[in-house]
Design an enzyme around this catalytic site. Structure first.
Site, PDB file in Angstrom:
ATOM      1  N   HIS A  62       0.830  -1.216   0.000  1.00 27.84           N
ATOM      2  CA  HIS A  62       0.000   0.000   0.000  1.00 27.84           C
ATOM      3  C   HIS A  62       0.868   1.273   0.000  1.00 27.84           C
ATOM      4  O   HIS A  62       0.597   2.223   0.716  1.00 27.84           O
ATOM      5  CB  HIS A  62      -1.003  -0.019   1.170  1.00 27.84           C
ATOM      6  CG  HIS A  62      -0.380  -0.071   2.541  1.00 27.84           C
ATOM      7  ND1 HIS A  62      -0.986  -0.689   3.613  1.00 27.84           N
ATOM      8  CD2 HIS A  62       0.793   0.423   3.021  1.00 27.84           C
ATOM      9  CE1 HIS A  62      -0.228  -0.567   4.687  1.00 27.84           C
ATOM     10  NE2 HIS A  62       0.851   0.115   4.354  1.00 27.84           N
TER      11      HIS A  62
ATOM     12  N   HIS B  11      -1.394   4.950   9.552  1.00 28.91           N
ATOM     13  CA  HIS B  11      -0.020   5.409   9.764  1.00 28.91           C
ATOM     14  C   HIS B  11      -0.054   6.745  10.502  1.00 28.91           C
ATOM     15  O   HIS B  11       0.348   7.775   9.967  1.00 28.91           O
ATOM     16  CB  HIS B  11       0.709   5.550   8.433  1.00 28.91           C
ATOM     17  CG  HIS B  11       0.747   4.298   7.599  1.00 28.91           C
ATOM     18  ND1 HIS B  11      -0.338   3.817   6.911  1.00 28.91           N
ATOM     19  CD2 HIS B  11       1.759   3.428   7.345  1.00 28.91           C
ATOM     20  CE1 HIS B  11       0.004   2.698   6.259  1.00 28.91           C
ATOM     21  NE2 HIS B  11       1.264   2.455   6.512  1.00 28.91           N
TER      22      HIS B  11
ATOM     23  N   HIS C  72      10.295  -4.153   3.701  1.00 34.65           N
ATOM     24  CA  HIS C  72      10.753  -2.767   3.646  1.00 34.65           C
ATOM     25  C   HIS C  72      11.124  -2.261   5.030  1.00 34.65           C
ATOM     26  O   HIS C  72      10.587  -2.695   6.033  1.00 34.65           O
ATOM     27  CB  HIS C  72       9.753  -1.829   2.964  1.00 34.65           C
ATOM     28  CG  HIS C  72       8.413  -1.609   3.598  1.00 34.65           C
ATOM     29  ND1 HIS C  72       7.505  -2.601   3.879  1.00 34.65           N
ATOM     30  CD2 HIS C  72       7.788  -0.458   3.966  1.00 34.65           C
ATOM     31  CE1 HIS C  72       6.390  -2.076   4.369  1.00 34.65           C
ATOM     32  NE2 HIS C  72       6.535  -0.784   4.457  1.00 34.65           N
TER      33      HIS C  72
ATOM     34  N   GLU D 143       4.269  -5.344   8.682  1.00 32.33           N
ATOM     35  CA  GLU D 143       2.915  -5.162   8.112  1.00 32.33           C
ATOM     36  C   GLU D 143       2.369  -6.459   7.527  1.00 32.33           C
ATOM     37  O   GLU D 143       1.157  -6.627   7.394  1.00 32.33           O
ATOM     38  CB  GLU D 143       2.930  -4.076   7.019  1.00 32.33           C
ATOM     39  CG  GLU D 143       3.136  -2.667   7.554  1.00 32.33           C
ATOM     40  CD  GLU D 143       3.093  -1.606   6.457  1.00 32.33           C
ATOM     41  OE1 GLU D 143       2.889  -0.429   6.802  1.00 32.33           O
ATOM     42  OE2 GLU D 143       3.282  -1.923   5.265  1.00 32.33           O
TER      43      GLU D 143
HETATM   44  C1  DHB Z   1       6.155   3.505   2.483  1.00 36.02           C
HETATM   45  C2  DHB Z   1       5.217   3.705   3.491  1.00 36.02           C
HETATM   46  C3  DHB Z   1       4.367   2.673   3.861  1.00 36.02           C
HETATM   47  O1  DHB Z   1       3.398   2.830   4.790  1.00 36.02           O
HETATM   48  C4  DHB Z   1       4.469   1.444   3.290  1.00 36.02           C
HETATM   49  O2  DHB Z   1       3.662   0.475   3.717  1.00 36.02           O
HETATM   50  C5  DHB Z   1       5.400   1.253   2.274  1.00 36.02           C
HETATM   51  C6  DHB Z   1       6.240   2.282   1.885  1.00 36.02           C
HETATM   52  C7  DHB Z   1       7.045   4.608   2.034  1.00 36.02           C
HETATM   53  O3  DHB Z   1       7.029   5.681   2.650  1.00 36.02           O
HETATM   54  O4  DHB Z   1       7.775   4.416   1.052  1.00 36.02           O
HETATM   55 FE    FE Z   2       2.457   1.003   5.420  1.00 35.57          FE
END
Ligand code: DHB
Ligand code: FE
Length: 280
Positions: free
Chosen positions: A12, A59, A193, A240
């Site tokens: 997302h 978030h 990530h 996540e």
């Molecule tokens: C980013 C933010 C998010 O909440 C995520 O799930 C994936 C990437 C970002 O800031 O790149």
């Molecule tokens: Fe996220």
């Protein structure tokens, strides 16, 4: 009776929403990302559900460190796109399904899942970016959406096993709803990530691929994975992915993998996406 027809998981990433909103989807960097969702848009148009239960995390948009519900279900008539600092995304207001949402809340709470009931909720990229990826840019979203927010932002998040069992409770709730509705469940976030600290930018394709394989074929082999493994292997925000287990827990053991897409790079994140269909 209502039934769950399919589950879909997708990253997302907020920059994906910005690329859509700013008309950049055909630029060389973004084109391969959006190409990966073409099949899904067509498949969804042909298998359109009435309602989507959309598992996501807020978030720090609607909630903050002042209030951190582990599981929160949106029971309102509608949900406005949140202002995440640069104005709300120019996407339609999300229409809810209060009757089914309250039914899920009642069923899950009486099954001893202590969900927070939310009657006013602005929804951030965690919810709106998956809708954009899967339904494009319509004037109104073609489905009703029940937001289900999970805390994966502040330690301690729920365990994978707890998420899996919540998925099962959601399935039971949907299947006991006395209206003829096709329901899908979306799990969002991930894949690997890490947005901060010395390992910022971490991507782990091997872990992500194994996660996708097991999500389809051996989800019970994933549910005991401890948080520290997610963080070690998939980065701090890779946690996540526990939300995908809610989606998988709501499906049949023999759900069929219809489609899979994986792509790096996109923003700071490995894009992962899978469609699993329940047997009829
Ligand atoms: C980013 C933010 C998010 O909440 C995520 O799930 C994936 C990437 C970002 O800031 O790149
Ligand atoms: Fe996220």
């Amino acid at each position: 009776m209502a039934r769950i027809t399919a589950g879909i998981a997708t990253s997302h990433i907020p920059a994906v929403g910005a690329a859509i909103d700013l008309g950049k989807t055909t630029e060389p960097y973004w084109q391969p990302v959006f190409k990966g969702y073409e099949f899904s848009k067509q498949w969804l148009a042909a298998h359109k559900p009435d309602v989507v239960v959309l598992i996501y995390n807020d978030h720090a948009s609607a909630f903050s460190l002042e209030m951190i519900p582990t599981f929160a279900i949106g029971c309102a008539e509608s949900f406005a796109p949140a202002d995440e600092g640069w104005g709300p995304r120019p996407v339609p207001v999300v229409e809810g399904h209060p009757e089914l949402a309250w039914h899920i809340a009642q069923s899950a709470i009486l099954d001893e899942f202590d969900m927070t009931i939310v009657n006013k909720l602005d929804v951030d990229h965690g919810l709106t970016v998956p809708l954009s990826l899967l339904f494009g840019q319509p004037r109104a979203w073609p489905v009703k959406v029940i937001p289900l927010a999970v805390n994966v932002v502040q330690y301690p998040p729920p365990t994978g096993n707890r998420c899996w069992n919540l998925g099962r409770a959601i399935r039971k709730a949907v299947e006991s709803f006395d209206e003829d509705l096709d329901v899908m469940i979306f799990g969002t976030g991930g894949m690997s990530h890490q947005l901060q600290g010395p390992r910022a930018g971490l991507i782990n394709r091997e872990f992500d691929t194994r996660f996708l394989d097991k999500l389809t074929a051996d989800p019970e082999g994933l549910v005991k994975l401890p948080h520290v493994e997610y963080v070690r292997e998939a980065g701090s925000e890779g946690i996540e992915l526990v939300m995908w287990l809610i989606m998988r827990g709501a499906l049949a053991a023999d759900a069929r993998e219809v489609y899979r897409f994986y792509h790096v790079p996109a923003s700071n994140t490995a894009v992962g996406h899978i469609i699993l269909e329940n047997p009829r």
